[in-house]
Design a protein around this motif. Structure first.
Motif, PDB file in Angstrom:
ATOM      1  N   GLU A 255      -5.767   6.056 -10.959  1.00 36.05           N
ATOM      2  CA  GLU A 255      -6.351   4.853 -11.554  1.00 36.05           C
ATOM      3  C   GLU A 255      -5.382   4.200 -12.546  1.00 36.05           C
ATOM      4  O   GLU A 255      -5.212   2.971 -12.565  1.00 36.05           O
ATOM      5  N   GLU A 256      -4.751   5.052 -13.399  1.00 37.73           N
ATOM      6  CA  GLU A 256      -3.792   4.493 -14.355  1.00 37.73           C
ATOM      7  C   GLU A 256      -2.637   3.813 -13.629  1.00 37.73           C
ATOM      8  O   GLU A 256      -2.196   2.725 -13.989  1.00 37.73           O
ATOM      9  N   ARG A 259      -3.853   0.642 -12.240  1.00 39.83           N
ATOM     10  CA  ARG A 259      -3.939  -0.435 -13.239  1.00 39.83           C
ATOM     11  C   ARG A 259      -2.552  -0.941 -13.613  1.00 39.83           C
ATOM     12  O   ARG A 259      -2.324  -2.145 -13.764  1.00 39.83           O
TER      13      ARG A 259
END
Length: 644
Positions: A255-256, A259
């Motif tokens: 997810e990081e 993003r």
């Protein structure tokens, strides 16, 4: 003819005048007869308005016109003709001839031509200066256009370089964007896999937890077997938790990363948009610069065309300038000739004006002489000019008395006999006048009042002689008085000087014990003009001049001289102002002794600040200031009675 060949222009002013009908010699006054042969009355040939009719009639009165100059001179003899004008422009009057030629330009025309030439030269010079200014401006514009074109080309090259750099940067950004998009896809796939793995782990963990709870609730009869089963389930549960934790970590990492990739992708999109906008703006600027280059090329072409036109204009201006310079040279030559001619004409005019003035002065002197002669004749003879001309004019016969003696009759009287007369001849009468004037000058002037004047002068002489004798007697008396006064002054001065010198020696000896002082006359032979010298030799010194003494010694010598004068010629009182200020105690003591002696015969008023001087006084008077600022006089009597 000479004036006509030299050539001069003319100018005249016609001034309107009022009045009645003019007197026209040759016309109305003498009758309307015909003009002299070969001439015509000018008035018959001239038309004038009513305003100038009287003036024209007066100006043209007695004037005729003819074609021949010789005939004009003949017609001028006629008494009814005042002036004659020829068709060539000549004017003849009594005592005046004016001629000229109409073919030669007048001074006004010459001046006008000179001014026109100067104006053309000024205009040509101004036009040439304007062309020079236009040429300079065109050169400046051409230089500016070339500079602008060079600047535009430089800017175009810079824009092309920037466009190439922008295009290269855009390609690089597109490559990075594609890589970022692929990496985002991979991250999304990894995130999906991690999500599925996490969901499977959570399901397994839930199953294990359910099984563990069921096992703990049901219990096991066999303790060992149940314990092993719990240990296995706990082990599986811990493995499932670790797997879940790892799956969550992978999910968070994905997810990081997702993003981060999304942010980078957004940044790359914005950079790409900005790059597209910059590229669009650069393309627009490139188009503008291309347009500017086209405009600069057009300006350069126009500048070259303008330069060609300016070259032709410069050539035409040079030709105009050369023509103007040539015309200016011609005009300057003409102007020089005209100025030379003007100077010559001015010189001639000045000569004519001077001659006219001299003639006017001669006529004025003749008129004054005639008036003086008329006044003299009226004063001396009692006859007017008309009577003298009528009785003794040139038309009267002259008595002939030259060459014959006057006969004497029988009774002793002169008998002139019959009177002889001869016609008047001016030369003979002028010779007789000169002879008579010489005889009159030899005879001298006769004064009928000489006796009366002699008597008056004799009386005046006697009076002045008496006055002179009185003045001489008064002068002798005054000289005698002056002599007596001088003798008296000498006697008084000699006595006063002797007494003062004697007293000075004594006083000096008292003030300077052992010293020597005396008074000496500079000119003993003349006591009226002599001066007095003071010789002072203090004790122990050889000098006698006062200038070599100290200040106190000079002051003491001066006091000695004053005291000597006081003793030689006493006075009722004396006023002394701080005479002892420069003296020491010894000299002050000697001076105070002298002052005490003087106080026995005279009254002394001494102004002093010295205490010892105050001690010998009979009374003291001082001035003091009171507390309110007002001065007051304080007196103190030291002795009961003061000497008179």
């Amino acid at each position: 003819e000479l004036l006509r060949s030299s050539g001069d222009g003319r100018a005249a002013l016609l001034v309107a005048a009022g009045g009645g009908e003019p007197d026209l010699p040759g016309r109305d006054a003498l009758g309307r007869d015909a003009a002299p042969a070969g001439t015509s009355w000018v008035r018959d040939l001239v038309e004038a308005p009513d305003l100038l009719r009287v003036t024209v009639d007066r100006l043209l009165a007695g004037a005729v016109v003819t074609d021949d100059l010789a005939l004009a001179a003949t017609a001028l003899v006629e008494p009814r003709v005042r002036r004659v004008v020829t068709t060539d422009g000549d004017l003849l009057e009594a005592g005046l001839v004016v001629g000229g030629s109409a073919s030669t330009p007048s001074a006004l025309e010459v001046v006008a031509a000179v001014e026109e030439a100067a104006d053309r030269v000024r205009r040509s010079t101004a036009r040439l200066e304007e062309l020079h200014e236009v040429l300079a401006a065109a050169h400046e514009e051409a230089r500016a256009a070339r500079g602008e074109a060079a600047v535009a080309l430089d800017r175009l090259h810079e824009s092309d370089a920037r466009l190439a750099a922008v295009a290269e940067e855009l390609g690089r950004l597109r490559t990075e964007l594609t890589g970022a998009e692929q990496e985002v896809a991979r991250a999304e796939k990894a995130a999906a896999t991690a999500n599925s793995t996490a969901r499977a782990g959570r399901r397994a963990l839930e199953e294990l937890e359910a099984r563990l709870a069921a096992a703990e609730g049901a219990g096991s009869p066999a303790g060992g077997a149940g314990s092993d089963r719990r240990a296995e389930l706990a082990e599986e549960s811990s493995v499932a938790r670790r797997a879940e934790t790892e799956a969550r970590l992978v999910l968070r990492t994905a997810e990081e990363r997702l993003r981060a990739l999304a942010g980078r992708a957004e940044s790359l999109r914005r950079t790409a948009a900005a790059t597209r906008q910059a590229l669009t703006a650069a393309l627009a600027r490139g188009e503008q610069r291309s347009h500017a280059i086209q405009v600069a090329e057009m300006v350069a072409h126009a500048a070259s065309v303008a330069l060609v036109a300016l070259g032709s204009s410069i050539a035409r201006a040079g030709a105009d300038r050369d023509a103007a310079a040539a015309a200016r040279t011609v005009y300057e030559g003409e102007l020089l000739a005209v100025r030379t001619r003007a100077r010559e004409l001015t010189t001639q005019m000045e000569e004519l004006t001077g001659s006219l003035h001299r003639d006017e002065l001669v006529r004025a002197e003749q008129r004054a002489r005639l008036e003086s002669l008329e006044a003299r004749a009226l004063e001396e003879l009692g006859l007017g000019a008309d009577v003298l001309v009528a009785e003794y004019g040139p038309d009267q016969p002259v008595l002939d008395t030259a060459g014959d003696d006057v006969p004497v009759s029988a009774d002793g009287q002169s008998d002139p006999g019959p009177v002889r007369a001869r016609p008047y001849v001016r030369a003979e009468q002028e010779a007789r006048l000169r002879v008579a004037e010489r005889a009159l000058s030899q005879l001298g002037k006769v004064n009928p009042l000489a006796l009366e004047e002699y008597s008056a002068l004799e009386e005046r002489h006697r009076y002045l002689t008496g006055q002179l004798a009185d003045l001489q007697a008064s002068r002798r008396d005054l000289f005698e008085i002056v002599r007596e006064v001088d003798e008296r002054v000498q006697q008084v001065f000699a006595a006063a000087f002797a007494d003062t010198a004697r007293e000075f020696e004594q006083v000096f000896a008292r003030l300077f014990p052992g010293g020597e002082g005396r008074l000496v006359l500079t000119d003993p032979a003349d006591l009226l003009t002599t001066g007095i010298e003071v010789e002072a030799r203090p004790p122990g010194k050889k000098v006698k001049r006062l200038s070599l003494l100290s200040g106190g010694e000079r002051a003491l010598v001066a006091v000695a001289l004053l005291v000597a004068i006081f003793k030689a010629r006493p006075s009722p009182f004396y006023v002394l102002d701080e005479v002892e200020a420069a003296l020491d105690d010894t000299n002050l003591t000697r001076l105070l002794e002298l002052l005490v002696e003087l106080s026995g015969t005279s009254q002394l008023i001494i102004i002093t600040h010295h205490k010892r001087t105050m001690e010998i006084a009979d009374a003291l008077y001082g001035v003091s200031m009171r507390g309110d600022g007002v001065s007051t006089v304080i007196s103190q009597r030291l002795r009961e009675s003061a000497p008179a």
